[in-house]
Write an enzyme that holds these catalytic residues in place. Structure first.
Site, PDB file in Angstrom:
ATOM      1  N   ILE A 157       3.179   3.982  -2.723  1.00 18.35           N
ATOM      2  CA  ILE A 157       2.802   4.742  -3.938  1.00 18.35           C
ATOM      3  C   ILE A 157       2.502   3.812  -5.115  1.00 18.35           C
ATOM      4  O   ILE A 157       1.563   4.049  -5.884  1.00 18.35           O
ATOM      5  CB  ILE A 157       3.884   5.790  -4.308  1.00 18.35           C
ATOM      6  N   SER A 161      12.590   7.382  -7.806  1.00 20.02           N
ATOM      7  CA  SER A 161      11.850   6.145  -7.519  1.00 20.02           C
ATOM      8  C   SER A 161      10.354   6.383  -7.369  1.00 20.02           C
ATOM      9  O   SER A 161       9.552   5.574  -7.841  1.00 20.02           O
ATOM     10  CB  SER A 161      12.408   5.433  -6.292  1.00 20.02           C
ATOM     11  N   LEU A 162       9.964   7.475  -6.746  1.00 18.80           N
ATOM     12  CA  LEU A 162       8.523   7.767  -6.660  1.00 18.80           C
ATOM     13  C   LEU A 162       7.988   7.943  -8.090  1.00 18.80           C
ATOM     14  O   LEU A 162       6.901   7.481  -8.428  1.00 18.80           O
ATOM     15  CB  LEU A 162       8.285   9.027  -5.829  1.00 18.80           C
ATOM     16  N   TYR A 205       7.881   7.760   4.289  1.00 11.88           N
ATOM     17  CA  TYR A 205       9.076   8.407   4.847  1.00 11.88           C
ATOM     18  C   TYR A 205       9.867   9.207   3.817  1.00 11.88           C
ATOM     19  O   TYR A 205      10.888   9.810   4.153  1.00 11.88           O
ATOM     20  CB  TYR A 205       9.971   7.354   5.517  1.00 11.88           C
ATOM     21  N   HIS A 232      22.404   5.795   1.344  1.00  8.80           N
ATOM     22  CA  HIS A 232      22.199   7.248   1.333  1.00  8.80           C
ATOM     23  C   HIS A 232      23.286   7.882   2.190  1.00  8.80           C
ATOM     24  O   HIS A 232      23.539   7.429   3.300  1.00  8.80           O
ATOM     25  CB  HIS A 232      20.809   7.575   1.899  1.00  8.80           C
ATOM     26  N   GLU A 248      18.812  18.031  -6.161  1.00  6.49           N
ATOM     27  CA  GLU A 248      19.436  16.956  -5.378  1.00  6.49           C
ATOM     28  C   GLU A 248      20.656  16.428  -6.116  1.00  6.49           C
ATOM     29  O   GLU A 248      20.892  16.794  -7.275  1.00  6.49           O
ATOM     30  CB  GLU A 248      18.423  15.839  -5.095  1.00  6.49           C
ATOM     31  N   SER A 263       0.822  -1.216   0.000  1.00  2.00           N
ATOM     32  CA  SER A 263       0.000   0.000   0.000  1.00  2.00           C
ATOM     33  C   SER A 263       0.854   1.262   0.000  1.00  2.00           C
ATOM     34  O   SER A 263       0.515   2.257   0.644  1.00  2.00           O
ATOM     35  CB  SER A 263      -0.931  -0.015   1.215  1.00  2.00           C
ATOM     36  N   ARG A 281      20.675   4.545  -8.586  1.00  2.00           N
ATOM     37  CA  ARG A 281      19.483   5.364  -8.851  1.00  2.00           C
ATOM     38  C   ARG A 281      19.768   6.852  -8.647  1.00  2.00           C
ATOM     39  O   ARG A 281      20.391   7.251  -7.668  1.00  2.00           O
ATOM     40  CB  ARG A 281      18.365   4.947  -7.900  1.00  2.00           C
ATOM     41  N   ARG A 286      25.020   9.712  -5.555  1.00  2.00           N
ATOM     42  CA  ARG A 286      25.070   9.094  -4.230  1.00  2.00           C
ATOM     43  C   ARG A 286      26.140   8.031  -4.044  1.00  2.00           C
ATOM     44  O   ARG A 286      26.731   7.922  -2.978  1.00  2.00           O
ATOM     45  CB  ARG A 286      23.729   8.414  -3.975  1.00  2.00           C
ATOM     46  N   HIS A 307      19.568   2.280   1.927  1.00  2.00           N
ATOM     47  CA  HIS A 307      18.434   3.153   1.598  1.00  2.00           C
ATOM     48  C   HIS A 307      17.532   2.621   0.489  1.00  2.00           C
ATOM     49  O   HIS A 307      16.314   2.690   0.594  1.00  2.00           O
ATOM     50  CB  HIS A 307      19.012   4.506   1.184  1.00  2.00           C
TER      51      HIS A 307
END
Ligand code: FAD
Ligand code: SIN
Length: 534
Positions: free
Chosen positions: A13, A388-389, A43, A240, A112, A11, A383, A287, A348
């Protein structure tokens, strides 16, 4: 036995955005093993990447994603995610998700690591919580969506459960549904489904120090692997750079990369910026590079943390954009306006996962994977932040398009099997777990072992040792699994072992260093490389 046209595991995104769309076309069940909003999604801090800035372009976003992915991104997938992204983000806004805007009403875009332009839409520094809230609010309005909390998906049901021998080489493996148990009663039921969508998130809990909540135990990836679906690129686990150094507190609190985008920089124990000696983008390098540089600086100094200096970020910006991070650090004893904040890299994001094609299809018929549990080809070896979202939104839409295209054939029952023939879960030879402590101890040992041997820097000796240790945990846990009543801790530990195995095996196969995978025995990149598929 219950039947749904669309059965969604998870449950976050990925699961919720798919459910909203699918509910226009059939019956939908969302199953989650915890409370509905306990997800990695909730989060997420920094935001969601999309090309909205004048001066930005699809080409720039595509290029940044490919550079971060270090030679392993699938260009076709990067192309389609970046180009379809803005439409999907606008849809999210129509569903009620709010993103910060400037005085002209335009999105207030942040920057970012690895991004060459400002393109991160955010809601302060609590973007994920806002997205989860908005999606759940829409879900409640839909009558044909059943949301089951505290239901743990245990196994994907395929021909194997009808007694047919299934191997990776078998043709036409088909998913008929899942066995799941109600957490409070431990009663196992079979859920039959026209289409199963794995949206079960990541696997951060395989490491001791992670930003991921407790639910992130790689269940979907492990289930798919057991069912003989293809899983790929598991060696590329992302750390991360900036989790708050707070020993004894787990999960680790993330300090969003957007804070570095707003001017914060990493410093060593001499209070000197060190990142420019590693990369031209300094503290805002991709990253993998930042986390590895930090690892090297910590080893040089013998310290367990470094510092984030946010004193140049204006107090107004801190209050407006970063209230969650600011307040959390303040409670931990660090006032970002005056103090350096101790930080350390933390596990992460899982860049690999269940291998899918451009429609989110796995190698098993009627089984799709979406979000962090999937490996679509977008991230390659590393990534890009806030992709990712975006990936979850783009693929939940694509999966539905594919389901509709194949609705007729997908809803046709395989004449060789009837759901009624699915055997009931056999719990007759099991007893209640007397020694839960054994399971919890194994979980702790796996996490410590993975952090020590399969973390940011690896070597052949470490990987070999990790493989041997894991084999021992595997045997112990399988023995318990055979004789003990099903429970969350046992099943999660079992799944962590599978995920750990896939990470170690993939890492052993990669005889080079690339993206997030760095092996001191092979410190350089090969000229060309492919994904690691199991
Ligand atoms: P999740 O949101 O993790 O949802 C997984 C769901 O599956 C949960 O409901 C879980 O209970 C359920 N589940 C798992 N196993 C089972 C099972 N066996 N049975 C039933 N249910 C099960 N990404 C960005 O793009 N931008 C960011 O700013 C960002 N910030 C982040 C900050 C943090 C602290 C973290 C941890 C991640 C961040 N990420 C960010 C990554 C991003 O949040 C996740 O990759 C993304 O939210 C994953 O979404 P998902 O729907 O795939 O999975
Ligand atoms: C962050 O806010 O730094 C996390 C962004 C991400 O993981 O994509």
């Amino acid at each position: 036995m219950k039947h749904y046209d669309y059965l969604i595991i998870g449950s976050g995104i990925a699961g919720l955005s798919f459910a909203l769309k699918a509910s226009r076309h059939g019956t939908v069940c969302i199953m989650t093993k915890a409370q509905r909003d306990e997800t990695n999604t909730k989060y997420a801090q920094g935001g969601i990447a999309g090309v909205f800035n004048t001066g930005d372009s699809y080409e720039k976003h595509i290029n940044d994603t490919i550079i971060a992915g270090d030679g392993l991104c699938n260009r076709e997938i990067v192309n389609l995610v970046v180009k379809e992204g803005p439409v999907r983000i606008k849809e999210l806004v129509r569903w009620g998700a709010s993103f910060d805007r400037n005085r002209n009403g335009e999105f207030n875009l942040a920057k970012e690591g690895g991004h060459s332009d400002k393109r991160i839409l955010h809601f302060q520094d609590s973007t994920g919580a806002e997205i989860e809230r908005a999606l759940l609010a829409q879900i409640f309005k839909k009558k044909n969506i059943t949301l089951l909390e505290n239901y743990f998906a245990l196994e994907l049901v395929t021909q194997h459960h009808f007694g047919k021998k299934i191997t990776k080489a078998s043709q036409g493996i088909e998913c008929f549904g899942v066995y799941a148990f109600e957490v409070n009663t431990a009663k196992v039921e079979f859920f039959s489904a026209g289409n199963v969508i794995l949206a079960s998130g990541g696997v951060g809990q395989v490491y001791a120090n992670t930003t991921n909540p407790l639910i992130a135990t790689g269940d979907g990836i492990a289930m798919a692997y057991r069912a003989k679906a293809k899983v790929e690129n598991m060696e590329f686990y992302q750390f991360h750079p900036t989790a708050l150094f707070h020993p004894g507190i787990s999960p680790s609190f993330l300090i969003t990369e957007a804070l570095r985008g707003a001017g914060a920089v990493l410093k060593n124990h001499q209070q000197k910026e060190f990142m420019y000696s590693y990369h031209a983008q300094g503290s805002l390098a991709p990253r993998d590079i930042v986390a590895r540089a930090m690892d090297s600086e910590m080893k040089k100094s013998g310290k367990s943390f470094l510092y984030l200096d946010a004193r140049k970020v204006s107090p107004v910006e801190l209050k407006k954009h970063f209230p969650n991070v600011y307040n959390h650090c303040k409670h931990a004893g660090y006032d970002m306006r005056k103090d350096l904040v101790p930080v350390v890299p933390a596990a992460h994001y899982c860049c690999g996962g269940v291998k899918t094609d451009e429609w989110g299809k796995t190698s098993i018929r009627k089984l799709y994977a979406c979000g962090e549990c999937a490996s679509t080809g977008l991230h390659g070896a590393n990534r890009l932040a806030s992709n990712s979202l975006l990936e979850a939104l783009v693929f939940s839409n694509r999966i539905l398009m594919h389901c509709l295209e194949f609705k007729k054939s997908n809803s046709q029952r395989n004449p060789n099997f009837s759901p009624k023939d699915i055997p009931r879960w056999d719990a007759s030879r099991t007893t209640n777990p007397e020694e839960l402590i054994l399971i919890l101890q194994v979980k702790k040992e796996i996490q410590e072992m993975m952090s020590s041997y399969v973390g940011i820097v690896r070597s052949d000796v470490r990987l070999e040792r990790a493989k041997k240790r894991l084999a021992m945990f595997f045997e112990e846990t399988e023995a318990l699994y055979k004789k003990t009543t099903i429970g969350v801790d046992l099943c999660e530990t079992r799944n962590l072992i599978s995920a750990g195995y896939l990470i170690i095996k993939s890492a052993m196969l990669r005889k080079e260093s690339r993206g997030l995978h760095y092996n001191t025995d092979y410190p350089f990149k090969k000229e060309s490389a492919e994904g690691t598929v199991f």
